[in-house]
Enzyme design. Sequence first.
Site, PDB file in Angstrom:
ATOM      1  N   ASP A 159       0.854  -1.188   0.000  1.00  0.00           N
ATOM      2  CA  ASP A 159       0.000   0.000   0.000  1.00  0.00           C
ATOM      3  C   ASP A 159       0.891   1.240   0.000  1.00  0.00           C
ATOM      4  O   ASP A 159       1.722   1.418   0.896  1.00  0.00           O
ATOM      5  CB  ASP A 159      -0.884   0.002   1.243  1.00  0.00           C
ATOM      6  CG  ASP A 159      -2.012   1.010   1.166  1.00  0.00           C
ATOM      7  OD1 ASP A 159      -1.783   2.120   0.620  1.00  0.00           O
ATOM      8  OD2 ASP A 159      -3.107   0.726   1.661  1.00  0.00           O
ATOM      9  N   LYS A 170      -1.163   9.744   0.188  1.00  0.00           N
ATOM     10  CA  LYS A 170      -1.317  11.070   0.797  1.00  0.00           C
ATOM     11  C   LYS A 170      -0.163  11.332   1.758  1.00  0.00           C
ATOM     12  O   LYS A 170       0.197  10.464   2.558  1.00  0.00           O
ATOM     13  CB  LYS A 170      -2.653  11.166   1.529  1.00  0.00           C
ATOM     14  CG  LYS A 170      -3.871  11.126   0.621  1.00  0.00           C
ATOM     15  CD  LYS A 170      -5.149  11.282   1.413  1.00  0.00           C
ATOM     16  CE  LYS A 170      -6.374  11.249   0.478  1.00  0.00           C
ATOM     17  NZ  LYS A 170      -7.637  11.385   1.238  1.00  0.00           N
ATOM     18  N   ASP A 177       4.444   0.412  -8.067  1.00  0.00           N
ATOM     19  CA  ASP A 177       4.034   1.138  -9.273  1.00  0.00           C
ATOM     20  C   ASP A 177       3.707   2.597  -8.950  1.00  0.00           C
ATOM     21  O   ASP A 177       3.076   3.283  -9.741  1.00  0.00           O
ATOM     22  CB  ASP A 177       2.847   0.453  -9.969  1.00  0.00           C
ATOM     23  CG  ASP A 177       1.612   0.340  -9.075  1.00  0.00           C
ATOM     24  OD1 ASP A 177       1.729   0.630  -7.867  1.00  0.00           O
ATOM     25  OD2 ASP A 177       0.541  -0.039  -9.585  1.00  0.00           O
TER      26      ASP A 177
END
Length: 243
Positions: A148, A152, A184
């Site tokens: 993950d 932000k 990515d």
Amino acid sequence: MTEENQNETVEQQGSEEKPQYRRGIKSFVIRAGRLTKGQEGALERQWPVMGMTLEQGPIVPAEVFGRDGHVVLEIGYGMGQSLVQMAQAAPEKDFIGVEVHLPGVGSLLNLAEEAGVTNLRTYKDDAIEVLKLIPDNSIDTVQLFFPDPWHKKKHHKRRIVQTEFAQTLRRILKPGGIFHMATDWENYMEHMIEVMDAQEGYENIAGNGNCVPRPEHRPLTKFEKRGERKGHGVWDMMYRKIH
């Protein structure tokens, strides 16, 4: 059974002991998800064979697999497609996967069963807790593919690649062992390199600030293909434990 309970436990028919699956909140978010019939069946049949729990305590990979082979630990394998492919392609190696999402574990076990893979074990737990059970200098390769990105800025502190994590991996890696990451998200790639290039005891195989080409042993994943469709790059980074 509710989705929440379904993600907590799997009941095995005819078994006196039921594997317990626990939640944790670290660098991930638990996603509710229903098990398919195939995943449920694979969990019932294969968890007693391939499943590992924190309650087992510290492990010795050679005892887990019955041989002293090259050991690969993958953290966060998703639905398990690439990990099963790697285990199938390298029967001489032993693989331990860690995943917090029950449907992913069920998918991995289903795919492993279909592929006839026997050199694979899995935890359904927070990787940070699993790492505490792995002996020093016992793992040849640690893989962290498409974690993950917490894109932000205010969430960057939740990214798993941080100094404490890197040094925990350094403890379990054998001398010369490899920490292999892929992402990515370009910003996360930059974060990974910034953190890892500064770590004591590691060297960037490609040289500080650089990535490596995707190695042939890492299969293309759906995340990678998705990124390509969106015009994203994909970056691989490999760090060697030097002391």
